[in-house]
Design an enzyme around this catalytic site. Structure first.
Site, PDB file in Angstrom:
ATOM      1  N   LYS A  28       1.010   4.100  -2.609  1.00 28.80           N
ATOM      2  CA  LYS A  28       0.725   5.510  -2.579  1.00 28.80           C
ATOM      3  C   LYS A  28       1.837   6.649  -2.712  1.00 28.80           C
ATOM      4  CE  LYS A  28      -3.628   5.067  -1.529  1.00 28.80           C
ATOM      5  NZ  LYS A  28      -4.693   5.591  -2.324  1.00 28.80           N
TER       6      LYS A  28
ATOM      7  N   TYR B  77       1.161  -1.119  -0.035  1.00 25.39           N
ATOM      8  CA  TYR B  77       0.133   0.316  -0.068  1.00 25.39           C
ATOM      9  C   TYR B  77       0.854   1.094  -0.096  1.00 25.39           C
ATOM     10  CZ  TYR B  77      -3.747   3.203   1.475  1.00 25.39           C
ATOM     11  OH  TYR B  77      -4.820   4.097   1.580  1.00 25.39           O
TER      12      TYR B  77
END
Length: 239
Positions: A149, A145
């Site tokens: 990002k 993740y």
């Protein structure tokens, strides 16, 4: 003036709050959802709900055609769709890593690329990408993740440099801990540990993130591009 706005992943949480903020301001808003039923809030606000899995280029194309037929070419894009597959690196399957990147990073590439085709011709457009404080700070159990990002920052800044001469801005909003259905499921000890790192001592409301997104899409932010705006209560300051 009413604008054609598309919010990906707009069926709940931050995305739904963003879609609602634009709709309440008088814009023509479409939101995408991958599964389930469209939220009642969307219908009440007059938002167009469109099925779209951003990992599928054909679905992205169909979604844009549906939005364009109803609202005209997309003038404001908020790229928010994302998933998590949290696990420590030693236990993380390769598919958990690649699935998160395909949705959170490559999916943003797909929707941005399609939007700018029309924005370039119009010589105007606003793109806001939803990243995360985790992408700047890192987090144990979220290597996939965080990587996705963090990648959005480099992607958005590259788009900003490429398309600035055409009157198109591209900025990033990086939320921290946000009070959503997902964070509401955390145990009190988990919440306390996370919020203990936030100088303001509380989580953000989704509407507070939406306000930052609307600002970056407004004429007041016409001279802002390639920026990363944290909405994190001070969690990531200095990063």
């Amino acid at each position: 003036m009413s604008r054609s706005v598309l919010v990906t992943g707009g069926n709940r949480g931050i995305g739904l709050a963003v879609a609602g903020a634009f709709a309440q301001a008088g814009d023509r808003v479409a939101l995408t959802l991958r599964s389930g039923e469209p939220p009642r809030t969307a219908a009440r606000l007059g938002c167009l709900a469109v099925r779209c899995d951003v990992t599928d280029a054909e679905q992205v194309e169909r979604a844009y055609k549906e939005v364009e037929a109803a609202h005209g070419p997309v003038e404001v894009l908020v790229a928010n769709a994302g998933i998590t597959r949290d696990r420590l690196v030693l236990r993380m399957a390769e598919k958990d890593f690649t699935d998160v990147l395909d949705t959170n990073l490559t999916g943003v590439f797909r929707v941005v690329k399609r939007a700018v085709e029309e924005m370039v011709d119009a010589r105007w457009g606003r793109i806001v990408v939803i990243s995360s404080a985790v992408g700047l700070l890192g987090a144990a159990g979220q290597a996939n993740y965080a990587a996705s990002k963090a990648g959005l920052v480099g992607f958005a800044r590259s788009v900003a440099r490429e398309l600035g001469p055409r009157g198109i801005t591209c900025n990033v909003v990086a939320p921290g801990f946000v009070e959503t259905d997902m964070t509401a499921e955390l145990h009190d000890r988990q919440r306390s540990a996370m919020l203990g790192k936030v100088p303001l001592g509380r989580g953000a409301q989704a509407d507070e993130v939406a306000a930052a997104v609307r600002f970056l899409a407004s004429e007041d932010a016409a001279y802002i591009t390639g920026a990363v705006l944290p909405v994190d209560g001070g969690l990531g300051m200095g990063h």
